[in-house]
Design an enzyme around this catalytic site. Structure first.
Site, PDB file in Angstrom:
ATOM      1  CB  SER A   1      11.766  11.134 -22.073  1.00 20.63           C
ATOM      2  OG  SER A   1      12.527  12.461 -21.880  1.00 20.63           O
TER       3      SER A   1
ATOM      4  CE  LYS B   1      12.045  11.643 -17.649  1.00 20.55           C
ATOM      5  NZ  LYS B   1      11.866  11.023 -19.163  1.00 20.55           N
TER       6      LYS B   1
END
Length: 792
Positions: A678, A721
């Site tokens: 990611s 996140k």
């Protein structure tokens, strides 16, 4: 010392298992040797020989000189006779001698010797006192034996310490080496002291043995008395059984079996065991085994419990009252309960709650039991490594027990409890088998209606049980076991959720645990938020509750000592004095990032974090240097990002010579392992910033996986996140286009505070960060690059 016949050589007779002293008269046995006439040899020597003790057992005629001690006695042969193949020789020890030299010839062992006498270093009063003490010890030892008076009288008549030593050592439990050392002593005083020491040891040994024997005898008599009284009591109870109140006296197993709800095949097994019990003696050890087995069969629930009608509204109210947030989880549970409501039959089910520690997985099981009004049973499987923990031990083993599943059903008392299998991901494989494999039958709806426990040995129906397993991770759960459960994932709590949980649940619990009330202690919302942000770093709320308990303890002391007015209000400014320095550290975005620095987003088991990607070029030969404890997947993302930059941005900076520069990429917090794809967008952006010489805005964060074609792929952990980005001061977040739908999981107050840009290609990333328009990959593939004109 005096020496007699120092040149004389005599036959050596081996003395086994004894040491002869001067004056001893005994009979010894010597095997006849085919090649030797022992009687003739002894007659030739004037019926004299040397008696030397053999160090260890050996077989005639294989004795060698090394098998003998160097000190022995001069023997007078009083008589010798042959009985079969054994010479019986009556001897008398005349003098103590020392062997000067051994001689071997023709299979006959002889030796030269010198006569030695003990040094008489004692006489008169001291000598008599020593003899008196030795005889006193002998009398004390003789008390442990019956009929020892003649021996005592014989000992009283001996006034020679050497003769007394030879007599007593024959009866003492002393090693041969110890006896020989006493024999070889040169003085009366030393010989007497060693003999006294041996007698004292023998006396203490007999005293200890007598004490132990008396204790054992007393215990045995006590046990026998108890057993006798117990049998009498049992006989009395049987005689008076018909007059006792119901439930007292002997169990009527036959009636209990007939009245139970066992299936007929199980009742048949129970009756067979009852017949076996009736045929066993009351003293039989197997009687208790059979009785315990019958007790288990009768105590187990076998059916007849009608499930209460499921009230979905009431169930949701219970879940909402016990747990804040977790909307998706609660919806899944309510949906599951709706299915059970419609099924009517077989009210069993199998759920797996997966999430970080402290997020309420086990307590959700309690709430479900409360909502359904069913018994609650919990077993912890963490560290279990024996299959018998699940299936039980066979009854052939001593102290055998049923497995935890059957024990839990016995405890529940109903066939449809809520059964929580806690920490199922921490099962171990050991020498006792694989417990995870044993659970396959338990958690399979097609098999668990005939669950076989090794102890029970009859099928047991678990199809009505509502199983709820909990785990922190799916990685360690075997695939076949995971396939049997419906997985419900529980994510970490946001700071807002933690604040509400603290206000509604944790603070009231902490006050109650510490004997405080709201009128005595109050904690402000700002203080709780500071504790959450600066003093805990977790996905759940266990650490938060510990910190609140610390505040309550400090407040309790001050309140008891009347040091503060009531109510005592704890605010955020007081936390440094109460809790000390902050324990958790969260990165925040800077005001002005340098060239080559990008802000990424990372997921951790305890929530999200921002991740700084730092890049730097230096003279070299085109190497890529990666530091920060990166995993293999993240290293591959860095290589892909570098390849993308070289293929897409080379025309923007034709003077940049990649083969003469080394690229160093570092991710801070170097001691923390990092991995995953990611960070691809952030890695690409950091390298692009270096090539272009342009800064990335510090309030922009990004996440997403990149491919070699320049596509941006979706990633996981979006909720955590985004929350981390908001906490760190980020204003804009670049996320993959396919992850836009995941923003629904993000708290509304967080979504409203951030700007989201969806990206699906790196061209979109470059346009957003650097306002650069790049042609698509298809256009670049179909055009020819002219380095002189810097154009396609």
């Amino acid at each position: 010392m005096r020496t007699l016949d120092s040149n004389a050589v005599l036959n050596v007779l081996g003395i086994s298992d004894m040491v002869l002293f001067k004056g001893n008269e005994v009979t010894i046995r010597v095997p006849k040797e085919p090649s030797r006439d022992l009687e003739r040899d002894l007659v030739q020597d004037g019926m004299r020989a040397l008696g030397i003790t053999v160090k260890k057992s050996a077989v005639y005629p294989k004795l060698e000189t090394k098998d003998f001690y160097r000190y022995g006695v001069l023997l007078e042969i009083k008589s010798i006779r042959l009985e079969g193949d054994i010479y019986l020789i009556d001897i008398r020890a005349l003098e103590k001698v020392r062997v000067e030299q051994f001689f071997e010839g023709g299979g006959i062992l002889t030796a030269s010797y010198s006569v030695t006498a003990d040094v008489e270093d004692m006489s008169g009063g001291p000598y008599e006192e020593m003899l008196k003490h030795i005889k006193k010890l002998v009398r004390e030892i003789s008390t442990y034996f019956k009929g020892s008076e003649p021996f005592l009288n014989y000992v009283e008549d001996i006034h020679d310490i050497e003769l007394l030593s030879g007599l007593l050592l024959q009866y003492l439990n002393v090693s041969l080496d110890e006896k020989q050392r006493i024999f070889e002593t040169r003085t009366y005083s030393e010989k007497g002291l060693k003999l006294i020491d041996a007698l004292i040891k023998q006396r203490e040994s007999f005293a200890f043995q007598k004490e132990m024997s008396e204790k054992f005898s007393q215990e045995a008599n006590k046990n026998y008395r108890k057993a006798f009284l117990r049998e009498q009591l049992k006989a009395i109870q049987e005689e008076l059984n018909e007059d006792l109140p119901e439930g007292a006296g002997k169990k009527d197993y036959q009636a209990l079996i007939d009245d139970s709800l066992m299936p007929e095949d199980v009742k048949k097994v129970a009756r067979d065991e009852l017949a076996k019990l009736d045929g066993l003696s009351p003293q039989s050890a197997e009687r208790n085994v059979v009785a315990n087995y019958l007790d288990l069969l009768i105590a187990l629930p076998w059916g007849g419990f009608k499930a209460k009608e499921i009230d979905l509204e009431a169930a949701r109210d219970v879940l909402d009252a016990d747990h804040y947030g977790l909307k998706e989880v609660k919806d899944r549970i309510i949906q599951h309960l709706a299915v059970l409501k419609l099924k009517k039959e077989k009210q069993g089910s199998i759920l797996l709650l997966v999430g970080p520690p402290g997020t309420g997985k086990t307590s959700l099981g309690k709430s479900i039991a409360k909502a359904l009004d069913r018994p609650y049973v919990r077993i912890s499987l963490g560290g279990v490594r024996d299959e018998a923990e699940v299936r039980g031990h066979r009854r052939t083993y001593v102290a055998a027990l049923p497995g935890r599943i059957i024990q839990g059903m016995k405890k529940a008392g109903q066939t449809n409890p809520i059964f929580v299998l806690d920490e199922i991901d921490k099962l171990q494989v050991g020498y006792g088998g694989d417990p995870a494999s044993a659970l396959l039958e338990v958690l399979d709806p097609e098999q668990n209606n005939t669950f076989a426990d090794h102890y029970l040995e009859v099928p047991y129906d678990l199809s009505d049980v509502f199983f709820i397993a909990t785990a922190n991770s799916l990685r360690t759960i075997p695939g076949p076991l995971l396939d049997r459960m419906e997985v419900i994932e529980i994510s970490s709590y946001t700071n807002t959720e933690k604040l509400h949980i603290a206000e509604e649940h944790l603070v009231p619990d902490v006050l109650e645990d510490h004997g405080l009330t709201k009128d005595q202690l109050q904690i402000t919302d700002e203080a709780i938020e500071t504790v959450i942000d600066a003093y805990t770093r977790e996905a759940g709320v266990r650490g938060l509750k510990r910190q609140l308990a610390t505040i309550a303890r400090v407040a309790s002391e001050k309140i008891v000592l009347n040091q503060v007015p009531l109510p005592y209000v704890v605010n955020e400014n007081m936390l440094l004095d109460v809790l000390g320095r902050p324990l958790a550290r969260h990165d925040r975005v800077g005001e002005n990032n340098a060239v080559g620095v990008a802000t990424g987003l990372a997921w951790t088991p305890v929530g999200g974090e921002i991740l700084f990607i730092e890049g730097s070029f230096m003279p070299g030969n085109g190497q890529l240097i990666l530091t920060g404890k990166l995993g293999d997947v993240m290293k591959e993302s860095a290589r892909i990002s570098l390849s993308l930059v070289r293929s897409r941005l080379a025309f923007r900076s034709p003077e940049f010579e990649f083969n003469k520069k080394d690229l160093h990429i570092h991710v801070p917090s170097g001691a923390t392992p990092k991995d995953g794809p990611s960070a691809g967008v952030a890695l690409f952006s950091a390298i692009a910033s270096l090539i272009l010489g342009r800064k990335i805005p510090s309030d922009v964060a990004m996440t997403g996986e990149v491919t070699l074609r320049g596509s941006v792929l979706p990633v996981g952990g979006i909720k955590e996140k985004i929350i981390a980005a908001h906490r760190a001061g980020v204003k804009k977040v670049l996320i993959p286009e396919e992850n836009i739908k995941d923003l629904e999981d993000v708290p509304e107050e967080v979504r409203n505070a951030l700007e989201f840009v969806e990206v699906n290609r790196i061209e979109t990333v470059l346009k957003e960060l650097f306002d650069i328009d790049l042609p698509g990959a298809e256009q670049m593939a179909g055009a020819a690059f002219n380095p002189l004109e810097n154009t396609f």
